[in-house]
Design a protein around this motif. Structure first.
Motif, PDB file in Angstrom:
ATOM      1  N   GLU A  12       3.967   8.471  -8.275  1.00 15.40           N
ATOM      2  CA  GLU A  12       3.754   9.853  -8.713  1.00 15.40           C
ATOM      3  C   GLU A  12       4.216  10.853  -7.665  1.00 15.40           C
ATOM      4  N   SER A  13       4.013  10.525  -6.384  1.00 17.60           N
ATOM      5  CA  SER A  13       4.408  11.436  -5.304  1.00 17.60           C
ATOM      6  C   SER A  13       5.875  11.252  -4.912  1.00 17.60           C
ATOM      7  N   ASP A  14       6.607  10.448  -5.675  1.00 22.98           N
ATOM      8  CA  ASP A  14       8.030  10.205  -5.423  1.00 22.98           C
ATOM      9  C   ASP A  14       8.259   9.628  -4.032  1.00 22.98           C
ATOM     10  N   GLY A  15       7.347   8.740  -3.619  1.00 24.85           N
ATOM     11  CA  GLY A  15       7.521   8.070  -2.335  1.00 24.85           C
ATOM     12  C   GLY A  15       7.179   8.916  -1.124  1.00 24.85           C
ATOM     13  N   LYS A  16       6.582  10.091  -1.338  1.00 22.37           N
ATOM     14  CA  LYS A  16       6.203  10.958  -0.212  1.00 22.37           C
ATOM     15  C   LYS A  16       4.697  10.862   0.007  1.00 22.37           C
ATOM     16  N   ALA A  17       4.301  10.887   1.270  1.00 26.18           N
ATOM     17  CA  ALA A  17       2.881  10.761   1.610  1.00 26.18           C
ATOM     18  C   ALA A  17       2.198  12.117   1.592  1.00 26.18           C
ATOM     19  N   ASN A  18       2.417  12.886   0.527  1.00 31.79           N
ATOM     20  CA  ASN A  18       1.838  14.222   0.396  1.00 31.79           C
ATOM     21  C   ASN A  18       0.743  14.198  -0.664  1.00 31.79           C
ATOM     22  N   LEU A  19      -0.466  14.593  -0.296  1.00 33.39           N
ATOM     23  CA  LEU A  19      -1.592  14.520  -1.221  1.00 33.39           C
ATOM     24  C   LEU A  19      -1.415  15.462  -2.411  1.00 33.39           C
ATOM     25  N   HIS A  20      -0.853  16.648  -2.165  1.00 33.35           N
ATOM     26  CA  HIS A  20      -0.724  17.607  -3.258  1.00 33.35           C
ATOM     27  C   HIS A  20       0.335  17.194  -4.276  1.00 33.35           C
ATOM     28  N   GLN A  21       1.141  16.183  -3.935  1.00 33.01           N
ATOM     29  CA  GLN A  21       2.150  15.684  -4.871  1.00 33.01           C
ATOM     30  C   GLN A  21       1.724  14.376  -5.540  1.00 33.01           C
ATOM     31  N   GLY A  22       0.497  13.932  -5.258  1.00 36.41           N
ATOM     32  CA  GLY A  22       0.008  12.715  -5.897  1.00 36.41           C
ATOM     33  C   GLY A  22      -0.144  11.529  -4.981  1.00 36.41           C
ATOM     34  N   GLY A  23       0.019  11.739  -3.677  1.00 34.90           N
ATOM     35  CA  GLY A  23      -0.213  10.656  -2.733  1.00 34.90           C
ATOM     36  C   GLY A  23      -1.708  10.389  -2.589  1.00 34.90           C
ATOM     37  N   ILE A  24      -2.043   9.288  -1.931  1.00 33.59           N
ATOM     38  CA  ILE A  24      -3.441   8.912  -1.728  1.00 33.59           C
ATOM     39  C   ILE A  24      -3.853   9.228  -0.298  1.00 33.59           C
ATOM     40  N   GLY A  25      -5.039   9.791  -0.155  1.00 35.91           N
ATOM     41  CA  GLY A  25      -5.623   9.985   1.163  1.00 35.91           C
ATOM     42  C   GLY A  25      -6.779   9.021   1.335  1.00 35.91           C
ATOM     43  N   ALA A  26      -6.743   8.232   2.395  1.00 36.86           N
ATOM     44  CA  ALA A  26      -7.811   7.268   2.648  1.00 36.86           C
ATOM     45  C   ALA A  26      -8.515   7.633   3.945  1.00 36.86           C
ATOM     46  N   GLY A  27      -9.821   7.850   3.876  1.00 36.84           N
ATOM     47  CA  GLY A  27     -10.596   8.141   5.069  1.00 36.84           C
ATOM     48  C   GLY A  27     -10.601   6.951   6.009  1.00 36.84           C
ATOM     49  N   ILE A  28     -10.687   7.238   7.310  1.00 37.70           N
ATOM     50  CA  ILE A  28     -10.645   6.183   8.323  1.00 37.70           C
ATOM     51  C   ILE A  28     -11.857   6.303   9.242  1.00 37.70           C
ATOM     52  N   ASP A  29     -12.519   5.179   9.487  1.00 38.83           N
ATOM     53  CA  ASP A  29     -13.559   5.145  10.510  1.00 38.83           C
ATOM     54  C   ASP A  29     -12.880   5.352  11.855  1.00 38.83           C
ATOM     55  N   LEU A  30     -13.238   6.432  12.544  1.00 43.61           N
ATOM     56  CA  LEU A  30     -12.520   6.809  13.758  1.00 43.61           C
ATOM     57  C   LEU A  30     -12.665   5.775  14.877  1.00 43.61           C
ATOM     58  N   LEU A  57       0.805  -1.219   0.000  1.00 51.64           N
ATOM     59  CA  LEU A  57       0.000   0.000   0.000  1.00 51.64           C
ATOM     60  C   LEU A  57       0.840   1.272   0.000  1.00 51.64           C
ATOM     61  N   ALA A  58       2.141   1.140   0.105  1.00 51.88           N
ATOM     62  CA  ALA A  58       3.011   2.323   0.155  1.00 51.88           C
ATOM     63  C   ALA A  58       4.174   2.125  -0.807  1.00 51.88           C
ATOM     64  N   PHE A  59       4.283   3.015  -1.786  1.00 58.37           N
ATOM     65  CA  PHE A  59       5.324   2.888  -2.809  1.00 58.37           C
ATOM     66  C   PHE A  59       6.530   3.751  -2.475  1.00 58.37           C
ATOM     67  N   GLY A  60       7.645   3.102  -2.152  1.00 58.39           N
ATOM     68  CA  GLY A  60       8.920   3.796  -2.011  1.00 58.39           C
ATOM     69  C   GLY A  60       9.022   4.784  -0.880  1.00 58.39           C
ATOM     70  N   GLY A  61       8.150   4.681   0.112  1.00 59.60           N
ATOM     71  CA  GLY A  61       8.210   5.643   1.206  1.00 59.60           C
ATOM     72  C   GLY A  61       7.447   5.157   2.422  1.00 59.60           C
ATOM     73  N   VAL A  62       7.192   6.082   3.326  1.00 59.21           N
ATOM     74  CA  VAL A  62       6.566   5.747   4.600  1.00 59.21           C
ATOM     75  C   VAL A  62       5.177   6.388   4.676  1.00 59.21           C
ATOM     76  N   PRO A  63       4.125   5.580   4.816  1.00 57.04           N
ATOM     77  CA  PRO A  63       2.783   6.144   4.991  1.00 57.04           C
ATOM     78  C   PRO A  63       2.626   6.720   6.389  1.00 57.04           C
ATOM     79  N   ASP A  64       1.664   7.601   6.551  1.00 58.25           N
ATOM     80  CA  ASP A  64       1.389   8.125   7.895  1.00 58.25           C
ATOM     81  C   ASP A  64      -0.097   8.353   8.069  1.00 58.25           C
ATOM     82  N   VAL A  65      -0.480   8.532   9.315  1.00 57.01           N
ATOM     83  CA  VAL A  65      -1.873   8.809   9.672  1.00 57.01           C
ATOM     84  C   VAL A  65      -1.953  10.240  10.178  1.00 57.01           C
TER      85      VAL A  65
END
Length: 331
Positions: free
Chosen positions: A182-200, A154-162
């Motif tokens: 696309e985000s070059d392995g960075k968990a940044n949405l504006h660079q093409g990372g994915i944001g996944a909503g979470i049931d709290l 679920l994470a390409f070339g980098g570290v996911p975060d919450v």
């Protein structure tokens, strides 16, 4: 006092806009004297340790050009580490290395960055090029966290975060940020990372977005981004609640990495968290923030604050959490 009028159509539907975020929550609940506590990552790290929160190990700090040699010593000892500006934002300037070569350091994509280019980049960091303020900055060199094995597809070339939005010490909304090619392995949405909503309540992802478009699978692995159980969810909520309460800011974004070896680990804090988290969750922040705003007081007990978070997420009344003699605020 939260001034709700005039209310736009988006606000009526529950969406928190930038103006309301800035005036009703950031300005109202975040005293400016506390901003340096989260803007300077060195200070944040110290506060997190005081609060009993796990953080990446700090290998060293470069404060001026004459300390560049510290990086070479650290590289010889640790080989794998992260270099970042102490006052940076949005991931700007961050470099991740995982090896040492004769001519420089090896990046995560396997390319060698020459020592001359590294020194040039560090000088740019020190000059404040990647900082939120106008002045000079410091360079932090810290441990590279290894993501939990559950993220291997679920994470390409980098570290996911919450990212957890915490209001008055109570978590109100969260999303998982996943790096992509696309985000070059960075968990940044504006660079093409994915944001996944979470049931709290459950810690299970509900949907994914990339560039504000709905996505069902990770583009690099074709792995579903929905119905993923985020590891150590209860610990993540407790960490976010404890630190959000300790830091002195009423409205804050807490970014957490689930490390394979250390468990939930604080990445950084943000006194001005963005509002894209609403798109990831397909849910507005406003109906979650207002009931907590109306609470006359908030418990010092982290477990009770988590109970409030669960009830609030499920749309339940918070009146059962009032102390004897208290009543909900009317504004």
């Amino acid at each position: 006092m939260i001034g709700f009028g005039p209310i736009s159509k988006l606000a009526k539907s529950g969406v928190l806009g930038m103006n309301s975020r800035n005036l009703d929550f950031i300005a109202a609940y975040n005293p400016r004297r506390f901003y340096p506590l989260v803007d300077d990552k060195v200070i944040t790290k110290k506060l997190a340790i005081e609060a009993g929160v796990t953080v990446p190990e700090l290998y060293g700090v470069i404060r001026y050009g004459g300390e560049m040699h510290l990086l070479e010593k650290i590289a010889e000892k640790h080989r794998s580490f992260v270099v970042k500006p102490a006052n940076g934002s949005g991931g700007g300037g961050i470099m991740v290395f995982n090896g040492v070569a004769k001519t420089g350091l090896r990046r995560m994509n396997g390319q060698i960055m020459l020592w001359s280019d590294i020194r040039y980049h560090l000088n740019n960091m020190l000059s404040g090029m990647f900082s939120m303020g106008d002045g000079s900055d410091q360079v932090m060199i810290e441990e590279r966290l290894v993501p939990h094995s559950a993220f291997s597809k679920l994470a390409f070339g980098g570290v996911p975060d919450v990212r957890v939005i915490v209001f008055r010490g109570i978590p109100v909304m969260a999303m998982l940020r996943l790096p992509t090619a696309e985000s070059d392995g960075k968990a940044n949405l504006h660079q093409g990372g994915i944001g996944a909503g979470i049931d709290l309540v459950t810690g299970v992802t509900t949907r994914g977005v990339q560039h504000n478009d709905s996505v069902d699978v990770h583009p690099d692995f074709e792995t579903p981004v929905r119905d993923f159980q985020v590891p150590s969810w209860d610990e993540i909520l407790e960490l976010a609640s404890r630190l959000g309460h300790h830091i002195g800011l009423g409205y804050v974004g807490v970014d957490i990495v689930i490390c394979e070896h250390k468990g939930p680990t604080l990445l950084e804090l943000n006194a001005r968290p963005g509002i894209a988290i609403q798109t990831a969750n397909l849910r507005g922040l406003r109906p979650l923030l207002v009931p907590i705003h109306k609470l006359p007081s908030v418990s010092e007990d982290v477990h009770e604050r988590i109970e409030i978070a669960h009830a609030n997420w499920n749309g339940e009344s918070l009146e059962r959490f009032l102390a004897p003699g208290e009543e909900m605020r009317r504004h």
